[in-house]
Scaffold this active site. Sequence first.
Site, mmCIF file in Angstrom:
data_model
loop_
_atom_site.group_PDB
_atom_site.id
_atom_site.type_symbol
_atom_site.label_atom_id
_atom_site.label_comp_id
_atom_site.label_asym_id
_atom_site.label_seq_id
_atom_site.Cartn_x
_atom_site.Cartn_y
_atom_site.Cartn_z
ATOM 1 N N ARG A 47 -4.203 -3.848 -4.445
ATOM 2 C CA ARG A 47 -4.049 -3.688 -2.991
ATOM 3 C C ARG A 47 -3.129 -4.795 -2.468
ATOM 4 O O ARG A 47 -3.576 -5.873 -2.097
ATOM 5 C CB ARG A 47 -5.417 -3.788 -2.309
ATOM 6 N N GLU A 62 -6.023 10.738 -0.162
ATOM 7 C CA GLU A 62 -7.126 10.244 0.667
ATOM 8 C C GLU A 62 -7.152 10.852 2.058
ATOM 9 O O GLU A 62 -7.976 10.503 2.880
ATOM 10 C CB GLU A 62 -7.087 8.706 0.750
ATOM 11 N N CYS A 90 -9.668 5.960 -7.414
ATOM 12 C CA CYS A 90 -9.784 4.507 -7.260
ATOM 13 C C CYS A 90 -10.663 4.107 -6.074
ATOM 14 O O CYS A 90 -10.766 2.928 -5.750
ATOM 15 C CB CYS A 90 -8.408 3.865 -7.140
HETATM 16 C C1 PEP Z 1 -9.666 4.443 -0.747
HETATM 17 O O1 PEP Z 1 -9.385 4.739 0.411
HETATM 18 O O2 PEP Z 1 -10.516 5.041 -1.425
HETATM 19 C C2 PEP Z 1 -9.002 3.306 -1.405
HETATM 20 C C3 PEP Z 1 -9.169 3.060 -2.679
HETATM 21 O O3 PEP Z 1 -8.218 2.499 -0.668
HETATM 22 P P1 PEP Z 1 -8.721 1.436 0.400
HETATM 23 O O4 PEP Z 1 -10.177 1.210 0.185
HETATM 24 O O5 PEP Z 1 -7.892 0.222 0.176
HETATM 25 O O6 PEP Z 1 -8.396 2.123 1.711
HETATM 26 MG MG MG Z 2 -7.625 4.089 1.380
#
Ligand code: PEP
Ligand code: MG
Length: 592
Positions: free
Chosen positions: A307, A442, A513
């Site tokens: 990230r 997502e 993820c």
């Molecule tokens: C998600 O949205 O599942 C992700 C892995 O990204 P983040 O938690 O950084 O938004």
């Molecule tokens: Mg995300």
Amino acid sequence: MIPGELKRTIILQGMGVSPGIAIGTAHLIRRVDAPISRYQIEDKSLVGEEIRRFRKAIKDSENQLLEIKRKFKDQEGLETLYILDVHIMILRDKMLIRQTIQNIEEKGVNAEWALRMTLDKYREVFSKVDDEYLRERVSDVEYAGQRILRNLAGVHHETVSGIGENAIIIARDLSPADTMQMKVEKIQGFATDMGGKTSHTAIVARAYEIPAVVGLEKVTTEARTGDIVIIDGTAGAVIVNPDPEIVRRYEEKKRHYATIEDSLLKYARKPAVTADKHRVLIGANIEFTEEIASAVQHGTDGIGLYRTEFIYINRDRLPTEEEHFCTYKKVVESKGIRWATIRTFDLGGDKFISDPRLAAEMNPVMGLRAIRFCLREVDLFKVQLRAILRASAYGRTRVLFPMISGMEELLETKRIFNEVKKELKRDGIPYGKDVKIGIMMEVPSAALIAEDLAREVDFFSIGTNDLIQYTLAIDRVNERVSYLYEPLHPAVLKLIRHMVEAGHKAGIEVAMCGEMAGEPVYTMVLLGLGLDELSMNALVIPRIKKIIRAVTMTECRKLVDQVMGFNTASEIEFFVRESMRRKFTDDFEIAD
Ligand code: PEP
Ligand code: MG
């Protein structure tokens, strides 16, 4: 601090000597070394008096330690008492006493200076010893010596008091007497400037299973009493004044850590292969480069999600291309990983940023965040892409674009990416020839057009944290609706299945993820849904591997078939939990 001033987040790297995660409030212990004066004893008749002064300081020191020992003998662990005994032995050490008296007599110096000379001699001798444990015992001699020096200077008070609840002890170093006087139950973690694996702090921390990082060099100058501090004793990192987003991530890690037993670590080194020989790739989610070593130790195959927006913390200006490049190079070059997935900035929403270009919005999670922000601020985006591409010359790299919601966004992103490639080529700057392009799946709209998107990319990575938030219209950080945040909601499962099938039809890999990928209770469902890679918080990898190695794909697919027959999230959750509990009796609690 000036009221209203934003505290800067500071990340320090040291040596993790007692594993685990702690989040608490800094309590600084300032030990001021006793002042050492130097003067000659001109009048020979006063030499005897000086020696008596020295002997008295030794006696006082010994009495103080005996008193501490007596006071705490019922409360403390044997280890600490033992080290206190070592210090008493040092105070009685004939060599130390004789050498110091000799210095007073022969060199005609005052007791403080004579003792300092002796202590320096010990330091010199110890520094030549090969054995690390013995080498570090010089700090015990120093503690004992400092106590004598304090008594010579007439400074008697013990330094540790007023430690509040949830304290993270920050110190240059800690002596056994210091730790003995602390109420260990109140202490969440230790962070010290000095010390090694066998330093006293490390020994005590391990004995009490308190996370600790030592050798941080400047934690006492960077942290102040009252600051929020995170100790990652596994990765050897300390974060002072973390952003709420970082605290949230570490609370998650802490939760995972709590469920890890040492016995599971043996699974870290084994591949994630099911009993019927189906291989699943395991990735680690990281926010800082410091976490990579621990991810490898816990058995990751690669970095499944880096990230990069976490580069922003600590800054009031944008990172330069060179800064980006150095960080990414470090990631892709890391030993023990087969690939590194670098996600471009996911700024905005719940992600910290003080950049004025990200103005406050009514609904930030649905506002100008992630790829939307990057497509608006193309220059900033290009700097990051150039750096990622340049780093890709040093190791297998995958680039991952967050929050893609439709085809136009993806095509525009790819256009910019290819433009950056061309510019690098034109300038003769090397980059990896096989950088894979992936998108975070997502946003529900992307999930629904997965077939089309799959033709344009090399892999998908399903971000369930946001996918669930957007699909179920549940703010992922709002406690009041958290009961509705259901990863096994039939709508979520259908979307995941659809994305996996679309991806596979197009011949690309589908990873996950989001946090769901690291929830052991969901592992069989995710295998049954056909995910190729699961990327997660590194600490949970051994546990997930244990499950993968104990199941067959046939039974996972069967579980998914059964699950798809239910039409409420609670039925599915109950069924899955019960199935997992029956199969792994000791590992899962009874579903309620
Ligand atoms: C998600 O949205 O599942 C992700 C892995 O990204 P983040 O938690 O950084 O938004
Ligand atoms: Mg995300």
